[in-house]
Design an enzyme around this catalytic site. Structure first.
Site, PDB file in Angstrom:
ATOM      1  N   TYR A 274       6.506   4.439  17.756  1.00 42.63           N
ATOM      2  CA  TYR A 274       7.886   4.044  18.040  1.00 42.63           C
ATOM      3  C   TYR A 274       8.341   4.451  19.430  1.00 42.63           C
ATOM      4  CZ  TYR A 274       9.513   2.337  13.557  1.00 42.63           C
ATOM      5  OH  TYR A 274       9.732   1.577  12.455  1.00 42.63           O
TER       6      TYR A 274
ATOM      7  N   LYS B 178      -5.171   7.328  10.038  1.00 45.96           N
ATOM      8  CA  LYS B 178      -6.206   6.302  10.252  1.00 45.96           C
ATOM      9  C   LYS B 178      -7.285   6.959  11.109  1.00 45.96           C
ATOM     10  CE  LYS B 178      -7.588   1.996   9.829  1.00 45.96           C
ATOM     11  NZ  LYS B 178      -8.156   1.536   8.543  1.00 45.96           N
TER      12      LYS B 178
ATOM     13  N   ASP C  61      -4.604   2.521   4.898  1.00 48.22           N
ATOM     14  CA  ASP C  61      -4.857   1.280   4.149  1.00 48.22           C
ATOM     15  C   ASP C  61      -5.121   1.591   2.677  1.00 48.22           C
ATOM     16  OD1 ASP C  61      -6.943   2.544   5.478  1.00 48.22           O
ATOM     17  OD2 ASP C  61      -8.265   0.816   5.482  1.00 48.22           O
TER      18      ASP C  61
ATOM     19  N   ASP D  27       7.120   4.101   8.056  1.00 47.45           N
ATOM     20  CA  ASP D  27       8.079   2.997   7.989  1.00 47.45           C
ATOM     21  C   ASP D  27       7.577   1.943   7.005  1.00 47.45           C
ATOM     22  OD1 ASP D  27      10.199   1.363   8.596  1.00 47.45           O
ATOM     23  OD2 ASP D  27       9.264   0.521  10.393  1.00 47.45           O
TER      24      ASP D  27
ATOM     25  N   ASP E   1       8.845   1.218   2.747  1.00 46.91           N
ATOM     26  CA  ASP E   1       9.368  -0.059   2.243  1.00 46.91           C
ATOM     27  C   ASP E   1       8.550  -0.517   1.039  1.00 46.91           C
ATOM     28  OD1 ASP E   1      11.422  -0.236   4.064  1.00 46.91           O
ATOM     29  OD2 ASP E   1      11.063  -2.367   4.476  1.00 46.91           O
TER      30      ASP E   1
END
Ligand code: NAD
Length: 372
Positions: free
Chosen positions: A142, A200, A232, A256, A260
């Site tokens: 970000y 990751k 993932d 983020d 969701d």
């Protein structure tokens, strides 16, 4: 019994509607437990841009700084706001996070048994889910590598012989990783004592460093079960077996996206609260900003259709994390459960055999349940 000052930033769209109900419930807590809450209301978002020329004024930021906690509604998305202003409503959140050093975002997900059928996920998979995602909030993708960091702005777009190309950078320091990991481990100690660190590391250097630091921090919490998981795989396991998780801790952008996804476990955006925490101490605990995870929902604003429960549960988190009032926070959660159990719903959760209430009516029912 205590006296507390709460900065209230209702914002735009359904923000003021749901925030009013959170305040109604806080007032019910004050009467039942003998506390006194003083609310300092300030403008934020489009409302602030139109009246004060900024998404949040310096004066309002100062009020937030001097409060015990901040209750936030939602910003953006008003049809009357044509977007031509240089200042964007979302800048209020970046300014608050940066100005008050809120680096940790906590989003609990605990679907109520009586709402399991409201989720697109099978009830038998969901039952017993009780997890919290701890998202790093002030670094990572970000923020890029610009100095000073500019949130929400691409780090670099270049003209090349092949056309334009763009670069974003994912930068984390050891200190930034360590402080967010510690928030996760401390939270786990109050819960089911398990931390899943998501990264990751098979691809990203920042994740390799993240793992090294996470291993070091984990050694300080031998009572907490610890595991690494690739992002993932985490996205898959969240849907396959959400009950396996307790505390998930991760980088800004991964958090983020995963939050969701996790929100769908609870059936509606209107059910999920959040807390943003930093290191700033107040007379009663740690300063924090509390807000529903949803936005300003312009499609239903002004119609009494908004579900105020996410805002009400955000107020409960405020009591727990910034004011140290854990029993009061639990009392709110219990009141919400009782009202849902009794068959009352807002439109987003309506099912056959339930009674649909307007935003204010739902707030009144929950406040009344607290008074009993
Ligand atoms: P949104 O969360 O506002 O709405 C998404 C969908 O969920 C809509 O259909 C809406 O009606 C529904 N919904 C949301 N909250 C609800 C509630 N409490 N009760 C019932 N239904 C609810 O997301 P969006 O439509 O993508 O964004 C609208 C605006 O909000 C945009 O300007 C966006 O930038 C802004 N936004 C702000 C925040 C924030 O202030 N923290 C967060 C997300 C989005």
């Amino acid at each position: 019994m205590g006296n507390y000052t709460i900065a209230v930033l209702p914002g735009d769209g359904i923000g003021p509607e749901v925030t009013d109900e959170a305040i109604r419930v806080l007032d019910a807590v004050a009467s039942r437990f003998g506390h006194s809450f003083t609310y300092q209301k300030r403008l934020v978002g489009v409302a602030a841009i139109e009246a004060e020329g900024d998404a949040i004024s310096d004066a309002s930021l100062q009020v937030c700084q001097q409060s015990d906690a901040i209750l936030f509604g939602a910003v953006g998305g008003l049809p009357s706001y044509d977007g031509s202003h240089k200042v964007k409503p979302e800048q209020a959140l970046f300014k608050l996070r940066k100005g008050l050093q809120f680096f940790a975002n906590l989003r609990p997900v605990k679907p109520l048994n009586s709402l399991l059928s409201a989720s697109p996920i099978k009830s038998e998979v969901l039952r017993g889910t009780d997890l919290v995602v701890v998202r790093e909030l002030t670094g990572g993708l970000y923020y890029g590598h610009l100095e000073p960091p500019v949130p929400g702005k691409p780090s670099e777009i270049r003209q090349t012989q092949q056309g334009k190309s763009a670069i974003d950078t994912l930068l984390y320091s050891e200190a930034e990783i360590e402080r967010i990991l510690r928030v996760a481990f401390e939270a786990a100690r109050d819960r089911k004592k398990k931390v899943t660190s998501v990264d990751k590391a098979n691809v990203l250097s920042s994740s390799v460093l993240w793992r090294q630091v996470a291993n070091r921090v984990a050694a300080d919490y031998p009572d907490v079960t610890f595991e690494h998981m690739l992002v993932d795989a985490c996205a898959m396991h969240l849907i396959r077996k959400p009950t396996n998780f307790d505390v998930i801790v991760t980088e800004n952008l991964f958090g983020d996206i995963l939050t969701d996804e996790a929100s769908m476990l609870a059936g509606s955006m209107g059910m999920l609260p959040s807390a943003s925490l930093g290191t700033r101490e107040t007379a009663h605990g740690r300063l924090g900003l509390y807000e529903p995870i949803h936005g300003s929902a312009p499609d239903i604003a002004g119609q009494g259709k908004a579900n105020p429960i996410a805002a009400i549960l955000s107020a409960a988190m405020l009591l727990q994390y910034s004011l140290g009032l854990k029993s009061e926070a639990t009392a709110i959660a219990t009141a919400v459960e009782q009202v849902i159990q009794a068959g009352y719903r807002t439109e987003d959760l309506s099912e056959e055999g339930t009674e649909v209430l307007k935003t204010q009516e739902m707030g009144q029912k929950i406040a009344a349940a607290l008074a009993q």
